[in-house]
Design a protein around this motif. Structure first.
Motif, short mmCIF file in Angstrom:
data_model
loop_
_atom_site.label_atom_id
_atom_site.label_comp_id
_atom_site.label_asym_id
_atom_site.label_seq_id
_atom_site.Cartn_x
_atom_site.Cartn_y
_atom_site.Cartn_z
N ALA A 6 0.83 -1.20 0.00
CA ALA A 6 0.00 0.00 0.00
C ALA A 6 0.87 1.26 0.00
N LEU A 7 1.95 1.27 0.76
CA LEU A 7 2.84 2.42 0.77
C LEU A 7 3.57 2.57 -0.56
N LEU A 8 3.99 1.45 -1.15
CA LEU A 8 4.64 1.51 -2.46
C LEU A 8 3.67 1.98 -3.54
N ALA A 9 2.39 1.63 -3.40
CA ALA A 9 1.39 2.04 -4.39
C ALA A 9 1.24 3.55 -4.42
N LEU A 10 1.45 4.21 -3.29
CA LEU A 10 1.37 5.67 -3.28
C LEU A 10 2.51 6.28 -4.10
N ILE A 11 3.64 5.58 -4.14
CA ILE A 11 4.77 6.06 -4.92
C ILE A 11 4.61 5.69 -6.39
N SER A 12 4.30 4.42 -6.64
CA SER A 12 4.21 3.95 -8.02
C SER A 12 3.31 2.72 -8.11
N PRO A 13 2.13 2.85 -8.69
CA PRO A 13 1.26 1.68 -8.82
C PRO A 13 1.86 0.64 -9.77
N ARG A 14 2.66 1.07 -10.74
CA ARG A 14 3.29 0.12 -11.65
C ARG A 14 4.30 -0.76 -10.92
N LEU A 15 5.00 -0.19 -9.97
CA LEU A 15 5.94 -0.98 -9.17
C LEU A 15 5.21 -2.05 -8.38
N VAL A 16 4.09 -1.69 -7.79
CA VAL A 16 3.31 -2.66 -7.02
C VAL A 16 2.73 -3.74 -7.93
N LEU A 17 2.27 -3.36 -9.12
CA LEU A 17 1.78 -4.36 -10.07
C LEU A 17 2.89 -5.33 -10.45
N PHE A 18 4.09 -4.81 -10.65
CA PHE A 18 5.22 -5.67 -10.97
C PHE A 18 5.53 -6.61 -9.82
N VAL A 19 5.54 -6.10 -8.59
CA VAL A 19 5.81 -6.93 -7.42
C VAL A 19 4.73 -8.00 -7.25
N LEU A 20 3.47 -7.61 -7.45
CA LEU A 20 2.39 -8.60 -7.37
C LEU A 20 2.53 -9.67 -8.45
N TRP A 21 2.93 -9.28 -9.64
CA TRP A 21 3.11 -10.24 -10.71
C TRP A 21 4.23 -11.23 -10.40
N ILE A 22 5.33 -10.73 -9.81
CA ILE A 22 6.48 -11.58 -9.51
C ILE A 22 6.22 -12.49 -8.30
N PHE A 23 5.68 -11.94 -7.22
CA PHE A 23 5.63 -12.66 -5.95
C PHE A 23 4.28 -13.24 -5.56
N SER A 24 3.23 -12.99 -6.33
CA SER A 24 1.93 -13.56 -5.97
C SER A 24 1.14 -13.90 -7.22
N SER A 25 0.01 -14.51 -7.02
CA SER A 25 -0.85 -14.87 -8.16
C SER A 25 -2.14 -14.06 -8.17
N VAL A 26 -2.12 -12.91 -7.54
CA VAL A 26 -3.31 -12.07 -7.46
C VAL A 26 -3.78 -11.64 -8.85
N LEU A 27 -2.87 -11.21 -9.69
CA LEU A 27 -3.26 -10.74 -11.02
C LEU A 27 -3.78 -11.87 -11.89
N SER A 28 -3.19 -13.04 -11.79
CA SER A 28 -3.67 -14.15 -12.61
C SER A 28 -5.02 -14.66 -12.14
N ARG A 29 -5.30 -14.52 -10.86
CA ARG A 29 -6.62 -14.93 -10.35
C ARG A 29 -7.69 -13.89 -10.67
N ALA A 30 -7.33 -12.62 -10.68
CA ALA A 30 -8.31 -11.56 -10.91
C ALA A 30 -8.67 -11.40 -12.38
N PHE A 31 -7.74 -11.70 -13.27
CA PHE A 31 -7.97 -11.52 -14.70
C PHE A 31 -7.84 -12.86 -15.41
N ASP A 32 -8.67 -13.07 -16.43
CA ASP A 32 -8.68 -14.34 -17.14
C ASP A 32 -7.48 -14.51 -18.06
N SER A 33 -6.98 -13.44 -18.62
CA SER A 33 -5.85 -13.55 -19.53
C SER A 33 -4.72 -12.65 -19.07
N TRP A 34 -3.59 -12.75 -19.72
CA TRP A 34 -2.44 -11.94 -19.35
C TRP A 34 -2.46 -10.59 -20.04
N ILE A 35 -3.27 -10.45 -21.07
CA ILE A 35 -3.27 -9.21 -21.85
C ILE A 35 -3.90 -8.04 -21.08
#
Length: 91
Positions: A6-35
């Motif tokens: 949450a603190l990193l998101a205030l600085i850069s939401p793209r950084l948090v998206l990248f961290v979520l993509w690398i270290f968790s499966s939140v994005l793959s569960r929330a969206f059906d495709s990678w696009i």
């Protein structure tokens, strides 16, 4: 971990998206495709981040009710960032 993201998101939401993509499966569960997350990373980072967060941490693994208010607010923040960039370019 959630507070750090949450603190990193205030600085850069793209950084948090990248961290979520690398270290968790939140994005793959929330969206059906990678696009969709990839386009969201480049075009609407706040909207993508908020949708994925509420999808994963919200009620019932979907975005419903009042959670859509925050997704729409994030979309308006993304649009405002583009508008501000155009205004600065015009000067």
């Amino acid at each position: 971990m959630g507070c750090i993201l949450a603190l990193l998101a205030l600085i850069s939401p793209r950084l948090v998206l990248f961290v979520l993509w690398i270290f968790s499966s939140v994005l793959s569960r929330a969206f059906d495709s990678w696009i969709v997350p990839l386009l969201g990373f480049f075009l609407l980072p706040w909207t993508t981040l908020v949708y994925a967060a509420f999808w994963d941490w919200g009620a019932g693994r979907h975005v419903a009710g009042f959670e859509w208010f925050f997704v729409i607010l994030a979309f308006l923040i993304d649009l405002g960032a583009y508008g501000q960039g155009r205004r600065v370019q015009a000067r």
